[in-house]
Write a protein that holds these residues in place. Structure first.
Motif, mmCIF file in Angstrom:
data_model
loop_
_atom_site.group_PDB
_atom_site.id
_atom_site.type_symbol
_atom_site.label_atom_id
_atom_site.label_comp_id
_atom_site.label_asym_id
_atom_site.label_seq_id
_atom_site.Cartn_x
_atom_site.Cartn_y
_atom_site.Cartn_z
ATOM 1 N N ARG A 36 4.175 1.759 -8.137
ATOM 2 C CA ARG A 36 4.992 1.290 -7.014
ATOM 3 C C ARG A 36 4.074 1.005 -5.825
ATOM 4 O O ARG A 36 2.961 1.519 -5.749
ATOM 5 C CB ARG A 36 6.042 2.335 -6.611
ATOM 6 C CG ARG A 36 7.044 2.689 -7.705
ATOM 7 C CD ARG A 36 8.009 1.561 -8.002
ATOM 8 N NE ARG A 36 9.044 1.958 -8.946
ATOM 9 C CZ ARG A 36 8.922 1.901 -10.269
ATOM 10 N NH1 ARG A 36 7.778 1.465 -10.797
ATOM 11 N NH2 ARG A 36 9.909 2.274 -11.067
ATOM 12 N N ILE A 37 4.567 0.206 -4.863
ATOM 13 C CA ILE A 37 3.805 -0.135 -3.657
ATOM 14 C C ILE A 37 4.570 0.333 -2.427
ATOM 15 O O ILE A 37 5.793 0.161 -2.342
ATOM 16 C CB ILE A 37 3.583 -1.657 -3.544
ATOM 17 C CG1 ILE A 37 2.916 -2.206 -4.801
ATOM 18 C CG2 ILE A 37 2.739 -1.991 -2.309
ATOM 19 C CD1 ILE A 37 2.910 -3.729 -4.842
ATOM 20 N N ILE A 38 3.834 0.887 -1.466
ATOM 21 C CA ILE A 38 4.409 1.231 -0.165
ATOM 22 C C ILE A 38 3.536 0.584 0.912
ATOM 23 O O ILE A 38 2.318 0.764 0.922
ATOM 24 C CB ILE A 38 4.457 2.753 0.043
ATOM 25 C CG1 ILE A 38 5.433 3.397 -0.952
ATOM 26 C CG2 ILE A 38 4.864 3.089 1.474
ATOM 27 C CD1 ILE A 38 5.478 4.903 -0.882
ATOM 28 N N THR A 39 4.155 -0.170 1.811
ATOM 29 C CA THR A 39 3.430 -0.826 2.902
ATOM 30 C C THR A 39 3.562 0.006 4.169
ATOM 31 O O THR A 39 4.652 0.483 4.497
ATOM 32 C CB THR A 39 3.990 -2.244 3.146
ATOM 33 O OG1 THR A 39 3.862 -3.000 1.936
ATOM 34 C CG2 THR A 39 3.231 -2.947 4.258
ATOM 35 N N VAL A 40 2.452 0.173 4.885
ATOM 36 C CA VAL A 40 2.461 1.052 6.056
ATOM 37 C C VAL A 40 2.382 0.300 7.380
ATOM 38 O O VAL A 40 2.652 0.886 8.430
ATOM 39 C CB VAL A 40 1.306 2.080 5.972
ATOM 40 C CG1 VAL A 40 1.399 2.889 4.697
ATOM 41 C CG2 VAL A 40 -0.050 1.402 6.062
ATOM 42 N N ASP A 41 2.040 -0.974 7.379
ATOM 43 C CA ASP A 41 1.872 -1.720 8.639
ATOM 44 C C ASP A 41 3.135 -1.657 9.491
ATOM 45 O O ASP A 41 4.240 -1.943 9.022
ATOM 46 C CB ASP A 41 1.561 -3.188 8.344
ATOM 47 C CG ASP A 41 0.113 -3.404 7.954
ATOM 48 O OD1 ASP A 41 -0.480 -2.465 7.391
ATOM 49 O OD2 ASP A 41 -0.421 -4.497 8.209
ATOM 50 N N GLY A 42 2.958 -1.279 10.757
ATOM 51 C CA GLY A 42 4.056 -1.297 11.709
ATOM 52 C C GLY A 42 5.126 -0.255 11.467
ATOM 53 O O GLY A 42 6.226 -0.356 12.025
ATOM 54 N N ARG A 43 4.830 0.751 10.654
ATOM 55 C CA ARG A 43 5.841 1.764 10.329
ATOM 56 C C ARG A 43 5.404 3.136 10.809
ATOM 57 O O ARG A 43 4.215 3.461 10.836
ATOM 58 C CB ARG A 43 6.084 1.807 8.820
ATOM 59 C CG ARG A 43 6.516 0.487 8.220
ATOM 60 C CD ARG A 43 6.732 0.610 6.730
ATOM 61 N NE ARG A 43 7.838 1.512 6.418
ATOM 62 C CZ ARG A 43 8.081 2.003 5.209
ATOM 63 N NH1 ARG A 43 7.276 1.693 4.194
ATOM 64 N NH2 ARG A 43 9.110 2.792 4.997
ATOM 65 N N LEU A 44 6.382 3.955 11.172
ATOM 66 C CA LEU A 44 6.095 5.327 11.545
ATOM 67 C C LEU A 44 5.665 6.120 10.324
ATOM 68 O O LEU A 44 6.132 5.894 9.211
ATOM 69 C CB LEU A 44 7.334 5.977 12.165
ATOM 70 C CG LEU A 44 7.846 5.375 13.478
ATOM 71 C CD1 LEU A 44 9.161 6.034 13.880
ATOM 72 C CD2 LEU A 44 6.808 5.521 14.585
ATOM 73 N N GLU A 45 4.778 7.091 10.538
ATOM 74 C CA GLU A 45 4.273 7.908 9.428
ATOM 75 C C GLU A 45 5.399 8.603 8.690
ATOM 76 O O GLU A 45 5.393 8.683 7.449
ATOM 77 C CB GLU A 45 3.281 8.941 9.958
ATOM 78 C CG GLU A 45 2.665 9.818 8.882
ATOM 79 C CD GLU A 45 1.651 10.790 9.427
ATOM 80 O OE1 GLU A 45 1.897 12.022 9.345
ATOM 81 O OE2 GLU A 45 0.613 10.332 9.952
ATOM 82 N N ASN A 46 6.384 9.114 9.408
ATOM 83 C CA ASN A 46 7.487 9.816 8.759
ATOM 84 C C ASN A 46 8.278 8.903 7.827
ATOM 85 O O ASN A 46 8.764 9.331 6.780
ATOM 86 C CB ASN A 46 8.425 10.432 9.794
ATOM 87 C CG ASN A 46 7.845 11.676 10.438
ATOM 88 O OD1 ASN A 46 6.865 12.230 9.952
ATOM 89 N ND2 ASN A 46 8.433 12.108 11.538
ATOM 90 N N HIS A 47 8.414 7.638 8.201
ATOM 91 C CA HIS A 47 9.139 6.683 7.353
ATOM 92 C C HIS A 47 8.364 6.413 6.069
ATOM 93 O O HIS A 47 8.955 6.291 4.989
ATOM 94 C CB HIS A 47 9.387 5.377 8.113
ATOM 95 C CG HIS A 47 10.335 5.528 9.259
ATOM 96 N ND1 HIS A 47 10.583 4.519 10.165
ATOM 97 C CD2 HIS A 47 11.108 6.579 9.649
ATOM 98 C CE1 HIS A 47 11.466 4.935 11.063
ATOM 99 N NE2 HIS A 47 11.790 6.188 10.773
ATOM 100 N N VAL A 48 7.047 6.327 6.186
ATOM 101 C CA VAL A 48 6.204 6.127 5.009
ATOM 102 C C VAL A 48 6.307 7.338 4.081
ATOM 103 O O VAL A 48 6.426 7.202 2.859
ATOM 104 C CB VAL A 48 4.739 5.884 5.421
ATOM 105 C CG1 VAL A 48 3.833 5.842 4.185
ATOM 106 C CG2 VAL A 48 4.619 4.586 6.200
#
Length: 260
Positions: free
Chosen positions: A161-173
């Motif tokens: 699976r892929i998770i994108t982190v750009d522009g996101r809060l750490e907790n959301h990731v």
């Protein structure tokens, strides 16, 4: 056949600077609620000194530098999972499809799942330039992205699976990582999940270990509760398959089961 084991390894992948270690540490703390002895491993620590020396000098690694390291990732994480509740989480960049396939092939008895963390080159460069004490240099960023092959096809890589982190809060990731991890763990074969429950509840964690009526078995109700997302008829059918194949023994007229 109570020695049945089928270790599970969750690999947190992606280029340097994506926060793999932070995500892995948070994930293992959550999963220890169910797998109390499971371990988190830093895959970079398995690099041979020759690789570390190259990276410290800003020299990108080539395929021939990585095969021995990737084999260590496969073998050491499998060993950890086998010895600690059947689960291990390890960080490993796993940039190319052939790297991920190589890791899985080196330990075919293990279920490997890859969660690839993606951040744009701009985001990674910003992170690496303010990061100290890591042998990955900012000027090696181009090499990492040239090698990066994200798992874009579920048909080719159903366990990735892929998770994108750009522009996101750490907790959301982190929350997305937790959700994907549970999705992948629940996607394993039903018999592996059933037998895992018996391993997790054995000994002093077995709620029926002092109940002579169950003779160190597990009640059907507990198994159903642990696998609540599985249709009960499907679950019962697989339990009886495991009995007929000699993995489990049915006791108390089917109200409980124990390992053979």
């Amino acid at each position: 056949m109570s020695s049945f084991t089928h270790p599970t390894v969750l690999i947190i992948g992606g280029t340097a600077g994506t926060g793999k270690s932070t995500i892995g540490e948070s994930l293992i703390n959550l999963l220890r609620l169910k797998y109390p002895n499971s371990q988190f491993m830093e895959g970079d620590r398995l690099h041979p000194q020759a690789n570390i020396d190259k990276m410290s000098q800003g020299i990108p690694l080539k395929d021939e530098d990585r095969w021995g390291w990737l084999e260590s990732i496969s073998k050491e994480s499998t060993k950890s999972a086998s010895q600690n509740d059947g689960l291990c989480i390890i960080t490993c960049s796993s940039l190319k499809l052939k790297y991920r396939q190589f890791i899985a092939a080196k330990s075919p008895e293990t279920s490997f799942f890859f969660i690839m963390i993606y951040a744009s080159p701009k985001e990674i460069l910003m992170r690496l330039t303010r990061r100290e004490g890591h042998f990955m240099k900012a000027n090696m960023l181009d090499s990492q992205f040239q090698d990066l092959e994200l798992p874009l096809s579920n048909a080719i890589e159903p366990n990735s699976r892929i998770i994108t982190v750009d522009g996101r809060l750490e907790n959301h990731v982190l929350l997305e990582t937790f959700d994907l991890s549970f999705e992948l763990l629940r996607g394993r074969s039903l018999r592996v999940q059933i037998l895992e429950i018996f391993q997790l509840y054995k000994g002093d964690r077995n709620p029926c270990s002092r109940d002579e009526n169950f003779n160190n078995g597990l009640p059907l109700e507990l198994i159903i509760n642990e696998l609540s997302w599985v249709h009960i008829a499907t679950l019962k059918n697989e339990l009886h398959n495991l009995v007929s194949e000699g993995f489990l023994e049915e006791i108390s007229e089917g109200s409980a089961f124990r390992l053979q």
